[in-house]
Design an enzyme around this catalytic site. Structure first.
Site, mmCIF file in Angstrom:
data_model
loop_
_atom_site.group_PDB
_atom_site.id
_atom_site.type_symbol
_atom_site.label_atom_id
_atom_site.label_comp_id
_atom_site.label_asym_id
_atom_site.label_seq_id
_atom_site.Cartn_x
_atom_site.Cartn_y
_atom_site.Cartn_z
ATOM 1 N N GLN A 148 0.840 -1.193 0.000
ATOM 2 C CA GLN A 148 0.000 0.000 0.000
ATOM 3 C C GLN A 148 0.880 1.250 0.000
ATOM 4 O O GLN A 148 1.524 1.583 0.988
ATOM 5 C CB GLN A 148 -0.928 0.028 1.216
ATOM 6 C CG GLN A 148 -1.944 1.152 1.131
ATOM 7 C CD GLN A 148 -2.818 1.257 2.351
ATOM 8 O OE1 GLN A 148 -2.367 1.727 3.390
ATOM 9 N NE2 GLN A 148 -4.068 0.832 2.240
ATOM 10 N N HIS A 175 -3.423 4.477 -1.294
ATOM 11 C CA HIS A 175 -4.318 4.724 -0.166
ATOM 12 C C HIS A 175 -4.982 6.086 -0.355
ATOM 13 O O HIS A 175 -4.512 7.104 0.140
ATOM 14 C CB HIS A 175 -3.544 4.668 1.146
ATOM 15 C CG HIS A 175 -4.423 4.489 2.343
ATOM 16 N ND1 HIS A 175 -5.796 4.692 2.300
ATOM 17 C CD2 HIS A 175 -4.156 4.130 3.631
ATOM 18 C CE1 HIS A 175 -6.313 4.462 3.500
ATOM 19 N NE2 HIS A 175 -5.340 4.123 4.322
ATOM 20 N N ALA A 235 -8.032 6.834 0.711
ATOM 21 C CA ALA A 235 -9.193 6.802 1.608
ATOM 22 C C ALA A 235 -8.802 7.323 2.982
ATOM 23 O O ALA A 235 -7.636 7.615 3.262
ATOM 24 C CB ALA A 235 -9.718 5.366 1.728
ATOM 25 N N TYR A 293 -6.178 10.456 4.384
ATOM 26 C CA TYR A 293 -4.766 10.673 4.080
ATOM 27 C C TYR A 293 -4.621 11.560 2.839
ATOM 28 O O TYR A 293 -5.587 12.133 2.357
ATOM 29 C CB TYR A 293 -4.059 9.322 3.960
ATOM 30 C CG TYR A 293 -4.130 8.543 5.261
ATOM 31 C CD1 TYR A 293 -3.477 9.009 6.400
ATOM 32 C CD2 TYR A 293 -4.903 7.387 5.369
ATOM 33 C CE1 TYR A 293 -3.571 8.328 7.611
ATOM 34 C CE2 TYR A 293 -4.997 6.701 6.565
ATOM 35 C CZ TYR A 293 -4.336 7.171 7.692
ATOM 36 O OH TYR A 293 -4.438 6.507 8.881
#
Length: 451
Positions: free
Chosen positions: A102, A170, A172, A175
């Site tokens: 990720q 990432h 979501a 961040y």
């Protein structure tokens, strides 16, 4: 007898996974201050691979040191870390499990800066501080955006060179990407702010840069909050709607994303990610580690520490959870995304009942599910399903003590009832991943100097 959909293989454009349960991204302080990973991380990841999950989505892995959320988290910002990630990939692959790295950046959502980021404002889409903890930030310049786009592309290249199976952006849970995407956060007046197309520009530029760097044959997925639910504090705006996120998902597919991982929330933790209880006694003993990190942290600490004040935070937090299930909390949003795109969709949200997972996949709401807390509680969850159980013998209670301990203590299950009240057995389980027994090396003795 028809095949159980949970255990049916999942063949995507660039990735084949043996079953439909993914270990979702969850982060702990396993690694070194310089961002290099350790044997402890290998031990941590392999317990889930050994338990049978089809794929592991790594913890939050920053592409730059200024993108950490907490010091002690492994990064992918240096070429000399490639062999370390390669070693981890080899360990996970021994169990016929895929490993997806990720790629992440904290933006203004930096919990514990560490020595590398101490006394400097985090980069973000905005100058406005994060509202819950009061983390300070400043808006990125155009040059800093370009440099960050390149850092994500370089991170994806390093993951491919390490022999890992793919990467996830990432985008979501508050961040960096969320800070650009969200109408409640992004207040820019340049080409990265204003309209939805402008707010999505940063994410889409990263996807295209990764495709240019690694080509079309390396798996790339995007984790996105389908709805922001940004109004945890009543005076904050709600942020992106489902309709806006569906359009972003379509654009991401066109830009080169192979899959979408659907969550909700514009910060972490969020009442709906992860849903469940809020363990005040736990956070009262761990939140002090964050006191110097933000302008609101002392206020929050008082709300957590004193029983007479806790009702205030509990009201703010729990009002979002009313009417929402803990398991499959964002399944409806995943279903909407699945209907809007032509690429596979992963739904995250506390899954630990096989019947719910079967129904979610069979109904077409998603192609796979991801789980973290339920697998921390039971790394062999899939094997228990395979043995015919609908739920594990000792299920996760969704107390969230694992997450509230993580900034200060080892990541793991802290629900004492799951250990029959045996504190020592709980500690032994927490410490099992630290059984590394490294060789202690002595530094070389300098040659004697002639008098």
């Amino acid at each position: 007898m028809s095949e159980d959909v949970i255990f049916s293989p999942l063949a995507w454009r660039n990735l084949a996974v043996k079953n439909r349960l993914f270990r979702s991204n969850i982060s702990g302080r396993f690694d070194n201050e310089d961002g290099s990973l350790t044997q402890t991380r290998i031990n941590w990841e392999c317990q889930f691979a050994r338990g049978g999950v089809g794929a592991i989505i790594s913890s939050f892995v920053p592409v730059q040191m200024e993108g950490r959320i907490i010091a002690g988290y492994a990064t992918i910002h240096r070429d000399d870390f490639i062999p370390l990630w390669q070693r981890l990939g080899e360990a996970v692959h021994r169990f016929d499990c895929k490993y997806i790295l990720q790629l992440s950046h904290s933006g203004r959502q930096m919990d514990l800066p560490g020595v590398h980021n101490q006394h400097r404002r985090s980069l973000s889409s905005t100058d406005h501080q994060e509202p819950l903890h009061g983390f300070l930030c400043r808006a990125m310049s155009g040059h800093e955006i370009e440099r960050t786009v390149q850092a994500f592309a370089d991170g994806a290249w390093r993951a491919r060179e390490a022999g890992l199976d793919g990467v996830e952006l990432h985008a979501a849970n508050g961040y960096m990407f969320t800070q650009f995407l969200s109408s409640a956060i992004n207040d820019r007046r340049d080409r990265y702010g204003g309209s939805l197309a402008n707010r999505a520009r940063f994410l889409l530029e990263v996807i295209r840069a990764i495709r240019q760097r690694v080509g079309p044959d390396f798996h790339l997925q995007v984790k996105i909050s389908a709805v922001d639910h940004n109004d945890i504090l009543p005076w904050e705006r709600k942020g992106n709607t489902l309709a806006e996120s569906l359009q972003v998902c379509r654009w991401a597919e066109t830009a080169g994303a192979d899959a979408l991982h659907v969550s909700v929330g514009s910060l972490f933790p969020h009442p709906l990610n992860p849903p469940g209880d809020f363990a005040f006694e736990t956070i009262a003993s761990t939140y002090d580690a964050m006191l110097s990190a933000g302008t609101n942290t002392f206020r929050n600490y008082l709300l957590f520490r004193y029983r007479s004040l806790r009702w205030i935070f509990r009201w703010l937090w729990s009002r979002h959870q009313r009417g929402h299930a803990v398991e499959g909390v964002s399944l409806d949003e995943a279903r909407a995304v699945r209907q809007a795109v032509g690429i596979p969709v992963i739904s995250t949200g506390g899954y630990q009942r096989a019947s719910l997972v079967r129904e979610a996949i069979a109904s077409g709401a998603c192609d796979a599910v991801s789980s973290a807390r339920a697998l921390i509680a039971n790394p062999d969850l899939l094997k228990q399903w395979q043995a015919g159980q609908d739920a594990p013998t000792r299920p996760c209670t969704f107390c969230n003590k694992c997450l509230l301990n993580a900034p200060k203590n080892p990541l793991g299950c802290y629900e004492l009832s799951r250990f029959d009240g045996d504190h020592e057995r709980m500690i032994a389980t927490l410490m099992s991943i630290y059984d590394t027994r490294p060789e202690l090396r002595l530094p070389p003795v300098p040659p004697a100097q002639n008098p």
